[in-house]
Design a protein around this motif. Structure first.
Motif, PDB file in Angstrom:
ATOM      1  N   ILE A  80      37.998  49.089  38.306  1.00 19.29           N
ATOM      2  CA  ILE A  80      36.488  48.948  38.221  1.00 19.29           C
ATOM      3  C   ILE A  80      36.070  47.633  38.584  1.00 19.29           C
ATOM      4  N   ARG A  81      34.867  47.324  38.914  1.00 18.51           N
ATOM      5  CA  ARG A  81      34.283  46.166  39.253  1.00 18.51           C
ATOM      6  C   ARG A  81      34.383  45.119  38.117  1.00 18.51           C
ATOM      7  N   GLU A  82      33.904  45.871  36.936  1.00 14.80           N
ATOM      8  CA  GLU A  82      33.584  44.964  35.760  1.00 14.80           C
ATOM      9  C   GLU A  82      35.001  44.152  35.157  1.00 14.80           C
ATOM     10  N   ASP A 114      37.893  43.720  37.388  1.00 14.01           N
ATOM     11  CA  ASP A 114      38.647  43.550  38.428  1.00 14.01           C
ATOM     12  C   ASP A 114      39.523  42.178  38.383  1.00 14.01           C
ATOM     13  N   ASP A 145      42.649  51.302  42.207  1.00 19.44           N
ATOM     14  CA  ASP A 145      41.967  50.040  42.096  1.00 19.44           C
ATOM     15  C   ASP A 145      41.194  49.796  40.629  1.00 19.44           C
ATOM     16  N   LYS A 172      33.316  44.585  30.870  1.00 19.41           N
ATOM     17  CA  LYS A 172      32.484  43.449  31.478  1.00 19.41           C
ATOM     18  C   LYS A 172      32.249  42.244  30.594  1.00 19.41           C
ATOM     19  N   ARG A 232      31.481  50.458  30.426  1.00 22.18           N
ATOM     20  CA  ARG A 232      31.879  49.373  31.587  1.00 22.18           C
ATOM     21  C   ARG A 232      31.009  48.170  31.076  1.00 22.18           C
TER      22      ARG A 232
END
Length: 213
Positions: free
Chosen positions: A88-90, A92, A86, A37, A33
């Motif tokens: 992952i936040r890193e 998105d 969806d 990111k 991650r």
């Protein structure tokens, strides 16, 4: 270095693959991650477009099986409309244009020339984004990159299919070797990539090449 003809290619960094609670968790994927990111940041700060591919399945998908062999068939994962599908936040994508595999779109050059378009999502119903979404070839032709930087999951399934497809159509393909993760029991594709002129590169070396210190 001139990065105007660069494209980043983010393969399937979705919750079902990356999070340990995901439906088709790839062991160790969550450790990548920070790299993902950083790649997301690099693309944004250098105004590089990102193609984000995504598994997006319905119950009748050919690759889903209640008794999967984990090579050609897998249990349910990344089901349409679920949280597991969806990103992952890193990774998105910000303000993406989405291309579903089961819909038709009018694709015009003007869409890709817009400075506001930086993230594309190509949803697919097969390991290979070039067969899993009939629009992928057209989208790549319109983007017309000279260099593509690939990362994501999994090394020996969907990343491999993307790399093989891209290597036939793009001048230079890099794969960020510390930003990919494989599934067990499936051969690794590195020898085949090398024969196609694909280059493995570490994130640190990529940043240096892009002028980051």
């Amino acid at each position: 270095m001139d990065l105007t003809n660069w494209l980043f290619w983010n393969v399937d960094t979705q919750i079902d693959f990356v999070y340990p609670r995901g439906k088709l968790y790839v062991q160790g994927a969550e450790k990548l991650r920070p790299q993902w990111k950083e790649l997301t940041r690099l693309a944004k700060e250098n105004s590089i477009k990102v193609v984000n591919t995504a598994d997006y399945h319905y119950a009748n998908s050919a690759e889903l099986d209640s008794s999967p062999d984990f090579v050609n068939t897998f249990p349910e994962h990344c089901m349409a409309g679920t949280r597991g599908a969806d990103y992952i936040r890193e990774t998105d994508p910000e303000d993406p244009v989405v291309f579903d595999w089961d819909k038709e779109y009018l694709i015009t050059p003007e869409l890709f020339e817009s400075k506001d378009l930086r993230n594309l999502i190509i949803r697919k119903d097969a390991f290979d984004v070039f067969t899993g979404n009939p629009l992928t070839d057209t989208i790549l032709k319109e983007l017309n990159p000279e260099t593509v930087v690939v990362y994501g999951v999994t090394t020996n399934v969907c990343v491999d299919a993307a790399v093989k497809g891209l290597s036939r159509k793009v001048k230079k393909v890099y794969v960020v070797e510390d930003a990919i993760k494989e599934l067990p029991n499936i051969p690794l594709p590195f020898d085949g990539w090398e024969k196609k002129g694909v280059e493995l590169i570490r994130l640190k070396a990529l940043k240096k090449m892009m002028g980051e210190h």
